[in-house]
Structure formats: C-alpha cells, structure tokens
Design a protein around this motif. Structure first.
Motif, PDB file in Angstrom:
ATOM      1  N   ASN A   1       0.826  -1.210   0.000  1.00  0.00           N
ATOM      2  CA  ASN A   1       0.000   0.000   0.000  1.00  0.00           C
ATOM      3  C   ASN A   1       0.859   1.259   0.000  1.00  0.00           C
ATOM      4  O   ASN A   1       0.505   2.274   0.617  1.00  0.00           O
ATOM      5  CB  ASN A   1      -0.955   0.004   1.199  1.00  0.00           C
ATOM      6  CG  ASN A   1      -2.230  -0.775   0.954  1.00  0.00           C
ATOM      7  OD1 ASN A   1      -3.332  -0.267   1.112  1.00  0.00           O
ATOM      8  ND2 ASN A   1      -2.086  -2.023   0.554  1.00  0.00           N
TER       9      ASN A   1
ATOM     10  N   TYR B   1      -5.452   6.400  -6.201  1.00  0.00           N
ATOM     11  CA  TYR B   1      -6.712   6.405  -5.467  1.00  0.00           C
ATOM     12  C   TYR B   1      -6.860   7.748  -4.765  1.00  0.00           C
ATOM     13  O   TYR B   1      -5.985   8.131  -3.968  1.00  0.00           O
ATOM     14  CB  TYR B   1      -6.733   5.280  -4.432  1.00  0.00           C
ATOM     15  CG  TYR B   1      -6.549   3.905  -5.033  1.00  0.00           C
ATOM     16  CD1 TYR B   1      -7.613   3.234  -5.624  1.00  0.00           C
ATOM     17  CD2 TYR B   1      -5.298   3.281  -5.011  1.00  0.00           C
ATOM     18  CE1 TYR B   1      -7.440   1.972  -6.178  1.00  0.00           C
ATOM     19  CE2 TYR B   1      -5.117   2.020  -5.563  1.00  0.00           C
ATOM     20  CZ  TYR B   1      -6.193   1.367  -6.148  1.00  0.00           C
ATOM     21  OH  TYR B   1      -6.016   0.126  -6.696  1.00  0.00           O
TER      22      TYR B   1
ATOM     23  N   THR C   1     -10.600  -3.235  -5.702  1.00  0.00           N
ATOM     24  CA  THR C   1      -9.504  -3.286  -4.747  1.00  0.00           C
ATOM     25  C   THR C   1      -9.511  -4.569  -3.920  1.00  0.00           C
ATOM     26  O   THR C   1     -10.545  -5.168  -3.664  1.00  0.00           O
ATOM     27  CB  THR C   1      -9.561  -2.083  -3.794  1.00  0.00           C
ATOM     28  OG1 THR C   1     -10.882  -1.959  -3.254  1.00  0.00           O
ATOM     29  CG2 THR C   1      -9.192  -0.806  -4.516  1.00  0.00           C
ATOM     30  N   LYS C   2      -8.315  -4.949  -3.517  1.00  0.00           N
ATOM     31  CA  LYS C   2      -8.093  -6.094  -2.629  1.00  0.00           C
ATOM     32  C   LYS C   2      -7.800  -5.540  -1.238  1.00  0.00           C
ATOM     33  O   LYS C   2      -6.756  -4.926  -1.027  1.00  0.00           O
ATOM     34  CB  LYS C   2      -6.914  -6.928  -3.140  1.00  0.00           C
ATOM     35  CG  LYS C   2      -6.548  -8.117  -2.258  1.00  0.00           C
ATOM     36  CD  LYS C   2      -5.341  -8.841  -2.833  1.00  0.00           C
ATOM     37  CE  LYS C   2      -4.924 -10.018  -1.976  1.00  0.00           C
ATOM     38  NZ  LYS C   2      -3.730 -10.715  -2.521  1.00  0.00           N
ATOM     39  N   HIS C   3      -8.727  -5.768  -0.318  1.00  0.00           N
ATOM     40  CA  HIS C   3      -8.610  -5.167   1.013  1.00  0.00           C
ATOM     41  C   HIS C   3      -7.922  -6.091   2.001  1.00  0.00           C
ATOM     42  O   HIS C   3      -8.089  -7.318   1.954  1.00  0.00           O
ATOM     43  CB  HIS C   3     -10.004  -4.815   1.542  1.00  0.00           C
ATOM     44  CG  HIS C   3     -10.625  -3.632   0.868  1.00  0.00           C
ATOM     45  ND1 HIS C   3     -11.637  -2.885   1.426  1.00  0.00           N
ATOM     46  CD2 HIS C   3     -10.371  -3.059  -0.326  1.00  0.00           C
ATOM     47  CE1 HIS C   3     -11.984  -1.912   0.606  1.00  0.00           C
ATOM     48  NE2 HIS C   3     -11.226  -2.000  -0.471  1.00  0.00           N
TER      49      HIS C   3
ATOM     50  N   ASN D   1      -6.142  -0.743   2.099  1.00  0.00           N
ATOM     51  CA  ASN D   1      -7.123  -1.172   1.102  1.00  0.00           C
ATOM     52  C   ASN D   1      -6.847  -0.598  -0.282  1.00  0.00           C
ATOM     53  O   ASN D   1      -7.781  -0.354  -1.055  1.00  0.00           O
ATOM     54  CB  ASN D   1      -8.534  -0.766   1.559  1.00  0.00           C
ATOM     55  CG  ASN D   1      -8.909  -1.373   2.899  1.00  0.00           C
ATOM     56  OD1 ASN D   1      -8.505  -2.491   3.215  1.00  0.00           O
ATOM     57  ND2 ASN D   1      -9.680  -0.650   3.690  1.00  0.00           N
ATOM     58  N   TYR D   2      -5.569  -0.408  -0.635  1.00  0.00           N
ATOM     59  CA  TYR D   2      -5.218   0.211  -1.908  1.00  0.00           C
ATOM     60  C   TYR D   2      -4.408  -0.708  -2.811  1.00  0.00           C
ATOM     61  O   TYR D   2      -3.636  -0.253  -3.645  1.00  0.00           O
ATOM     62  CB  TYR D   2      -4.493   1.534  -1.664  1.00  0.00           C
ATOM     63  CG  TYR D   2      -5.346   2.504  -0.874  1.00  0.00           C
ATOM     64  CD1 TYR D   2      -6.374   3.196  -1.506  1.00  0.00           C
ATOM     65  CD2 TYR D   2      -5.163   2.681   0.495  1.00  0.00           C
ATOM     66  CE1 TYR D   2      -7.185   4.067  -0.787  1.00  0.00           C
ATOM     67  CE2 TYR D   2      -5.968   3.552   1.217  1.00  0.00           C
ATOM     68  CZ  TYR D   2      -6.975   4.234   0.573  1.00  0.00           C
ATOM     69  OH  TYR D   2      -7.786   5.094   1.281  1.00  0.00           O
ATOM     70  N   ASP D   3      -4.598  -2.009  -2.632  1.00  0.00           N
ATOM     71  CA  ASP D   3      -4.048  -2.992  -3.544  1.00  0.00           C
ATOM     72  C   ASP D   3      -5.134  -3.329  -4.564  1.00  0.00           C
ATOM     73  O   ASP D   3      -6.322  -3.124  -4.319  1.00  0.00           O
ATOM     74  CB  ASP D   3      -3.636  -4.248  -2.770  1.00  0.00           C
ATOM     75  CG  ASP D   3      -2.875  -5.253  -3.610  1.00  0.00           C
ATOM     76  OD1 ASP D   3      -2.479  -4.912  -4.743  1.00  0.00           O
ATOM     77  OD2 ASP D   3      -2.678  -6.389  -3.131  1.00  0.00           O
ATOM     78  N   CYS D   4      -4.740  -3.835  -5.723  1.00  0.00           N
ATOM     79  CA  CYS D   4      -5.713  -4.220  -6.742  1.00  0.00           C
ATOM     80  C   CYS D   4      -5.157  -5.377  -7.561  1.00  0.00           C
ATOM     81  O   CYS D   4      -4.025  -5.313  -8.041  1.00  0.00           O
ATOM     82  CB  CYS D   4      -6.047  -3.044  -7.656  1.00  0.00           C
ATOM     83  SG  CYS D   4      -7.145  -3.489  -9.036  1.00  0.00           S
TER      84      CYS D   4
ATOM     85  N   TYR E   1     -13.630   1.156  -8.715  1.00  0.00           N
ATOM     86  CA  TYR E   1     -13.189   2.446  -9.248  1.00  0.00           C
ATOM     87  C   TYR E   1     -13.229   2.393 -10.771  1.00  0.00           C
ATOM     88  O   TYR E   1     -13.100   1.328 -11.377  1.00  0.00           O
ATOM     89  CB  TYR E   1     -11.756   2.765  -8.818  1.00  0.00           C
ATOM     90  CG  TYR E   1     -11.565   3.004  -7.344  1.00  0.00           C
ATOM     91  CD1 TYR E   1     -11.553   4.302  -6.824  1.00  0.00           C
ATOM     92  CD2 TYR E   1     -11.354   1.940  -6.475  1.00  0.00           C
ATOM     93  CE1 TYR E   1     -11.345   4.526  -5.473  1.00  0.00           C
ATOM     94  CE2 TYR E   1     -11.150   2.167  -5.117  1.00  0.00           C
ATOM     95  CZ  TYR E   1     -11.150   3.462  -4.623  1.00  0.00           C
ATOM     96  OH  TYR E   1     -10.952   3.674  -3.285  1.00  0.00           O
TER      97      TYR E   1
END
Length: 325
Positions: free
Chosen positions: A148, A178, A209-211, A192-195, A220
């Motif tokens: 992140n 983001y 996103t992957k949390h 929570n800013y992985d994808c 998004y």
C-alpha cells in the motif's frame, strides 16, 4: 427537459446508488460519495451467502512454460478466435502469453523456443490483471500494491499483437492513483489500496480493490485517461465480498462481471452497463483450489480459472452458481 420522466433527479440517483438498487435504464453511473480523505463513504452492499458444496472445476490442462510460472491474469481475445492472453506477476519479464482454450501455447514464428510476447519498454513491477478494450488494446495492469505504498501504479495499453509475434511495445502508459489515499504506506486500519482485479466496459477501465483491513472491495473507474501523468480514479461503489478480490472479467457489453476471490466466484449481472454493478442480480459459489488469481469468460456459459500455485487451468460452468438475488 419535459415531463416524460426521462430525467433522473440527482438525489434519487444518489439514493439508489447508496442502497445498491439499480437505476433506471440509461441513467449514468455516479459515485455516491467522493473517495477522498475525510469523506464519508457509503456502506458496502452486502448479501446473505448460503452454505453449499464447492462448485465443480474441470481440469483443462497444466499451463505451458511461461504462464505456468506465477500466472495472475487471463483474458479472452476479441480479435482472434480460440486465443487467451495470460501474464505472470512480479519476478517475470514484461511478457504476455498467448494460449488456446485447451491450455496449449501459441509459438512465436521468430523465436519458437521462447514463450510469450515481450513488451518492449515496459516493466513488470507487479502485474496483477489483464483486460481488453473496444479499441483493440490489451491493457496490462501493473497495480499490485501489497505494501500500500506505491506511487507508480500504471496501466500499459498494448495494441493486441498476433499470437505468433515475439515482441511488441505499448501504445501508451497511464498512471493512476486512489483519491482516498493520503499516506504512503496507508495505515493498517485502511490497508485497502491494492488491486488484482481489473476489467473494461467499452474503453473504460474498472479496478476492484483487494482489502486487508476488511472483507470488502471498492469499485473504481478510470475516466478520461491521460498518458504520462497521474490520473485520479473515480470511486463508484463497494461490495462485501467476504474475502479478497484477486481477479475479474466482464463481457464486452459490460452487463456481466465475474469476480474471483481465494474462496469463491461471484457473478454480477445488470440489464444495462450504466446501472450500478452491485445493484443487480448476484450469483455465487465457493470453490476449492490452492491459489486461483485469474479468471475470464471462456464463452457465454463458462469460465476459465488459472491457479498460480499448481499451474493448472480449470473450466467452470456458470450454471453451477447459486443465485442470491
């Protein structure tokens, strides 16, 4: 502007998005709240999930050299029949790998012993998914962000090459961010800013996103992408996926979107691509496989899933999912 009911009042549209109900056909998809520091985000849409047996997964093949290494994305070509593009994540060269539906590899005419198509000038920091747009581009999403802390999240737009090519280059690269992230790395309470799940509707790229702070995913959209500068993503809505989203794909018309987590397959369906994704019909099924991180529509009735740990390609029938609403 007349009294024909075709105009959707702003407050009504926002309310429908907030509660997860579909908007009237033709109404634009809008974000309910800006995903920015200090903004109040809407609660994620949630549905009850029944206990059921895992969905059957038919083994198709062991993946060939190249994508067998650490596959993390798969998408069906819209230009060539029986062609699917795959890629690996960090640790591999910037290559995309063409395979047949049965898992067999296409071979380069010039370099038959070297698998895949090299993307000249690109860098594989953490490629996590691949999609295609209406203009004939492959879009490789270098948006993996386990820590992140990345400020270099980027999408590579690549004119879809011939499956027997050995190398090509990208048309443009588009950096994204983001709008809700203000700290790098993000605090553990907002990790929570992985994808790892990306799809397109027309030419519009969507990211899920992957949390790691909760069990939700946020949707998004990239609006008006501009090359060689950082583009703010537009937050649309959120859904409680009860796990981590690690792959996604959409049908060309955007009416069906599949999302895979480490434990389950989710199918979202809507009557019009302008409607909220999480406000329509939702189907679900758990599955059993060590580490699936790639999924795509094989056709109208089935999916292909790729397991990173085993290097196995599977087929799943959509009829085996359970309709939740």
């Amino acid at each position: 502007m007349g009294g024909d009911g075709s105009r959707v009042p702003r407050l009504t549209t926002a309310f429908l998005l907030l509660v997860g109900l579909p908007m009237p056909a033709g109404a634009p998809t809008r974000a309910v709240a800006q995903d920015r520091p200090g903004a109040a985000a809407p609660a994620p849409v949630s549905v009850d999930v029944p206990n059921r047996e895992p969905i059957p997964m038919r083994p198709v093949a062991k993946l060939p050299p190249g994508p067998v290494k650490e596959n993390s994305g798969i998408v069906r070509s819209r230009q060539f029949p029986d062609l699917f593009w795959m890629h690996n994540d960090s640790g591999d060269e910037p290559r995309v790998y063409p395979i047949h539906r049965n898992g067999e590899a296409y071979r380069s005419t010039r370099e038959p012993e070297t698998p895949g198509v090299l993307i000249g000038g690109a860098i594989n920091v953490d490629w996590e998914d691949i999609t295609v747009d209406s203009d004939g581009n492959l879009i490789v999403a270098d948006v993996g962000n386990n820590g992140n802390d990345r400020r270099d999240l980027v999408l590579y737009y690549i004119p879809e090459p011939s499956p027997d090519a050995s190398r090509t280059t990208f048309r443009k690269k588009v950096f994204v961010r983001y709008p809700g992230q203000k700290d790098f790395p993000a605090p553990r309470s907002d990790f929570n800013y992985d994808c790892e799940a990306v799809f397109t509707v027309g030419n519009a790229v969507h990211l899920l996103t992957k949390h790691r702070s909760d069990t939700s995913m946020k949707l998004y959209r990239l609006d008006h992408p501009k090359a060689e500068q950082t583009n703010d993503l537009t937050f649309l809505e959120a859904f409680d996926v009860r796990d981590k989203a690690v792959g996604a794909d959409a049908t060309p018309d955007g009416k069906r979107v599949v999302v895979v987590t480490y434990k389950a397959i989710w199918l979202f369906e809507r009557d019009d691509a302008s409607q909220p994704l999480f406000g329509g019909r939702i189907s679900y099924a758990p599955y059993q496989s060590p580490q699936v991180e790639a999924v795509c529509f094989a056709d109208d009735k089935s999916l292909l899933l790729a397991d990173e740990e085993t290097g196995q390609l599977f087929e799943v029938e959509l009829s085996g999912l359970t309709r939740l609403r």
